[in-house]
Design a protein around this motif. Structure first.
Motif, PDB file in Angstrom:
ATOM      1  N   HIS A  78       0.862  -1.179   0.000  1.00  0.00           N
ATOM      2  CA  HIS A  78       0.000   0.000   0.000  1.00  0.00           C
ATOM      3  C   HIS A  78       0.902   1.233   0.000  1.00  0.00           C
ATOM      4  N   VAL A  79       0.822   2.019  -1.065  1.00  0.00           N
ATOM      5  CA  VAL A  79       1.771   3.105  -1.308  1.00  0.00           C
ATOM      6  C   VAL A  79       1.063   4.456  -1.317  1.00  0.00           C
ATOM      7  N   ASP A  80       1.702   5.451  -0.736  1.00  0.00           N
ATOM      8  CA  ASP A  80       1.284   6.845  -0.885  1.00  0.00           C
ATOM      9  C   ASP A  80       2.182   7.442  -1.961  1.00  0.00           C
ATOM     10  N   ALA A  81       1.745   7.360  -3.196  1.00  0.00           N
ATOM     11  CA  ALA A  81       2.573   7.817  -4.318  1.00  0.00           C
ATOM     12  C   ALA A  81       2.757   9.322  -4.312  1.00  0.00           C
ATOM     13  N   TYR A  82       1.843  10.051  -3.695  1.00  0.00           N
ATOM     14  CA  TYR A  82       1.989  11.509  -3.624  1.00  0.00           C
ATOM     15  C   TYR A  82       3.305  11.873  -2.961  1.00  0.00           C
ATOM     16  N   ARG A  83       3.625  11.182  -1.873  1.00  0.00           N
ATOM     17  CA  ARG A  83       4.893  11.451  -1.178  1.00  0.00           C
ATOM     18  C   ARG A  83       6.088  11.090  -2.042  1.00  0.00           C
ATOM     19  N   LEU A  84       5.969   9.989  -2.809  1.00  0.00           N
ATOM     20  CA  LEU A  84       7.076   9.613  -3.692  1.00  0.00           C
ATOM     21  C   LEU A  84       7.257  10.627  -4.808  1.00  0.00           C
ATOM     22  N   ASP A  99      13.165  -1.019   0.450  1.00  0.00           N
ATOM     23  CA  ASP A  99      13.619  -2.338   0.869  1.00  0.00           C
ATOM     24  C   ASP A  99      12.469  -3.193   1.394  1.00  0.00           C
ATOM     25  N   LEU A 100      11.415  -3.251   0.598  1.00  0.00           N
ATOM     26  CA  LEU A 100      10.283  -4.098   0.959  1.00  0.00           C
ATOM     27  C   LEU A 100      10.729  -5.554   0.944  1.00  0.00           C
ATOM     28  N   ASP A 101      10.116  -6.339   1.805  1.00  0.00           N
ATOM     29  CA  ASP A 101      10.502  -7.747   1.915  1.00  0.00           C
ATOM     30  C   ASP A 101       9.971  -8.606   0.785  1.00  0.00           C
ATOM     31  N   THR A 102       9.217  -8.027  -0.113  1.00  0.00           N
ATOM     32  CA  THR A 102       8.611  -8.797  -1.184  1.00  0.00           C
ATOM     33  C   THR A 102       8.884  -8.142  -2.521  1.00  0.00           C
ATOM     34  N   ASP A 103       8.931  -8.920  -3.555  1.00  0.00           N
ATOM     35  CA  ASP A 103       9.072  -8.412  -4.910  1.00  0.00           C
ATOM     36  C   ASP A 103       7.726  -7.878  -5.359  1.00  0.00           C
ATOM     37  N   LEU A 104       7.719  -6.713  -5.992  1.00  0.00           N
ATOM     38  CA  LEU A 104       6.462  -6.111  -6.432  1.00  0.00           C
ATOM     39  C   LEU A 104       5.701  -7.017  -7.393  1.00  0.00           C
ATOM     40  N   LEU A 105       6.398  -7.841  -8.146  1.00  0.00           N
ATOM     41  CA  LEU A 105       5.732  -8.749  -9.073  1.00  0.00           C
ATOM     42  C   LEU A 105       5.002  -9.880  -8.355  1.00  0.00           C
ATOM     43  N   ASP A 106       5.378 -10.126  -7.097  1.00  0.00           N
ATOM     44  CA  ASP A 106       4.732 -11.169  -6.301  1.00  0.00           C
ATOM     45  C   ASP A 106       3.648 -10.598  -5.393  1.00  0.00           C
ATOM     46  N   SER A 107       3.371  -9.306  -5.527  1.00  0.00           N
ATOM     47  CA  SER A 107       2.428  -8.613  -4.654  1.00  0.00           C
ATOM     48  C   SER A 107       1.345  -7.940  -5.471  1.00  0.00           C
ATOM     49  N   VAL A 108       0.332  -7.467  -4.766  1.00  0.00           N
ATOM     50  CA  VAL A 108      -0.636  -6.534  -5.336  1.00  0.00           C
ATOM     51  C   VAL A 108      -0.232  -5.170  -4.802  1.00  0.00           C
ATOM     52  N   VAL A 109      -0.018  -4.220  -5.694  1.00  0.00           N
ATOM     53  CA  VAL A 109       0.348  -2.863  -5.306  1.00  0.00           C
ATOM     54  C   VAL A 109      -0.882  -1.982  -5.433  1.00  0.00           C
ATOM     55  N   VAL A 110      -1.251  -1.307  -4.337  1.00  0.00           N
ATOM     56  CA  VAL A 110      -2.327  -0.329  -4.346  1.00  0.00           C
ATOM     57  C   VAL A 110      -1.688   1.010  -4.029  1.00  0.00           C
ATOM     58  N   ALA A 111      -1.763   1.929  -4.983  1.00  0.00           N
ATOM     59  CA  ALA A 111      -1.119   3.234  -4.832  1.00  0.00           C
ATOM     60  C   ALA A 111      -2.153   4.345  -4.801  1.00  0.00           C
ATOM     61  N   GLU A 112      -2.195   5.046  -3.671  1.00  0.00           N
ATOM     62  CA  GLU A 112      -3.012   6.243  -3.591  1.00  0.00           C
ATOM     63  C   GLU A 112      -2.231   7.360  -4.271  1.00  0.00           C
ATOM     64  N   TRP A 113      -2.921   8.183  -5.056  1.00  0.00           N
ATOM     65  CA  TRP A 113      -2.296   9.291  -5.787  1.00  0.00           C
ATOM     66  C   TRP A 113      -1.245   8.751  -6.766  1.00  0.00           C
ATOM     67  N   GLY A 114      -1.536   7.653  -7.451  1.00  0.00           N
ATOM     68  CA  GLY A 114      -0.524   6.942  -8.216  1.00  0.00           C
ATOM     69  C   GLY A 114      -0.221   7.419  -9.615  1.00  0.00           C
ATOM     70  N   GLY A 115      -0.970   8.378 -10.156  1.00  0.00           N
ATOM     71  CA  GLY A 115      -0.665   8.864 -11.496  1.00  0.00           C
ATOM     72  C   GLY A 115       0.750   9.409 -11.562  1.00  0.00           C
ATOM     73  N   GLY A 116       1.505   9.004 -12.570  1.00  0.00           N
ATOM     74  CA  GLY A 116       2.888   9.425 -12.709  1.00  0.00           C
ATOM     75  C   GLY A 116       3.864   8.373 -12.217  1.00  0.00           C
TER      76      GLY A 116
END
Length: 153
Positions: A78-84, A99-116
């Protein structure tokens, strides 16, 4: 775009639960909408549908939270893309440096404010827009939100 009207927070979480049950490892979901639109509420439902552990709260102050699966399903990132995007650094590099413990390809990524950001991590993603303004314009006491979605890419 498809859409649904959710009258309450519980309705929003219930719709998120159904969505979460349909998501698979490698899926990316972008949540778009103003403050208070229900992005984190929707993510709470997605998390329950995925069957992950941990309390889902806004990742505003930590940029990203990882919630591991309680079964053999994918983790939720679960990502706050606005901060990124607002950090002045390469957003993909910043996400990788968490340094997430999981590979993004093995996860579901939900990004708030994710455009860009999403265009840098996924060729295909689910764009979800949460609209509270339409319902409030009709009835200032309304808690409803209109959720619209489509797969892009």
């Amino acid at each position: 775009m498809e859409s649904v009207r959710c009258e309450t927070m519980e309705d929003t979480q219930a719709w998120g639960f159904k969505l979460g049950q349909s998501l698979r490892a490698g899926d990316v979901v972008i949540l778009d909408g103003p403050l208070g639109a229900g992005k984190t509420t929707l993510t709470q439902g997605i998390a329950r549908g995925l069957g992950v552990k941990g309390r889902v709260t806004s990742p505003t102050f930590v940029i990203a939270r990882e919630h591991r699966s309680l079964n053999d399903g994918p983790s939720l990132v679960h990502v706050d893309a606005y901060r990124l995007l607002d950090s002045g650094v390469d957003p993909l590099g910043a996400l990788d440096s968490l340094d997430l413990d999981t590979d993004l390809l093995d996860s579901v990524v939900v990004a708030e404010w994710g455009g860009g950001l999403v265009e840098q991590i996924a060729d295909r993603y689910l764009f979800v827009q949460l609209d509270r303004e339409t319902a409030v314009a009709e009835d200032p006491e309304s808690e409803a939100r209109i959720i619209s979605w489509e797969w892009r890419g």
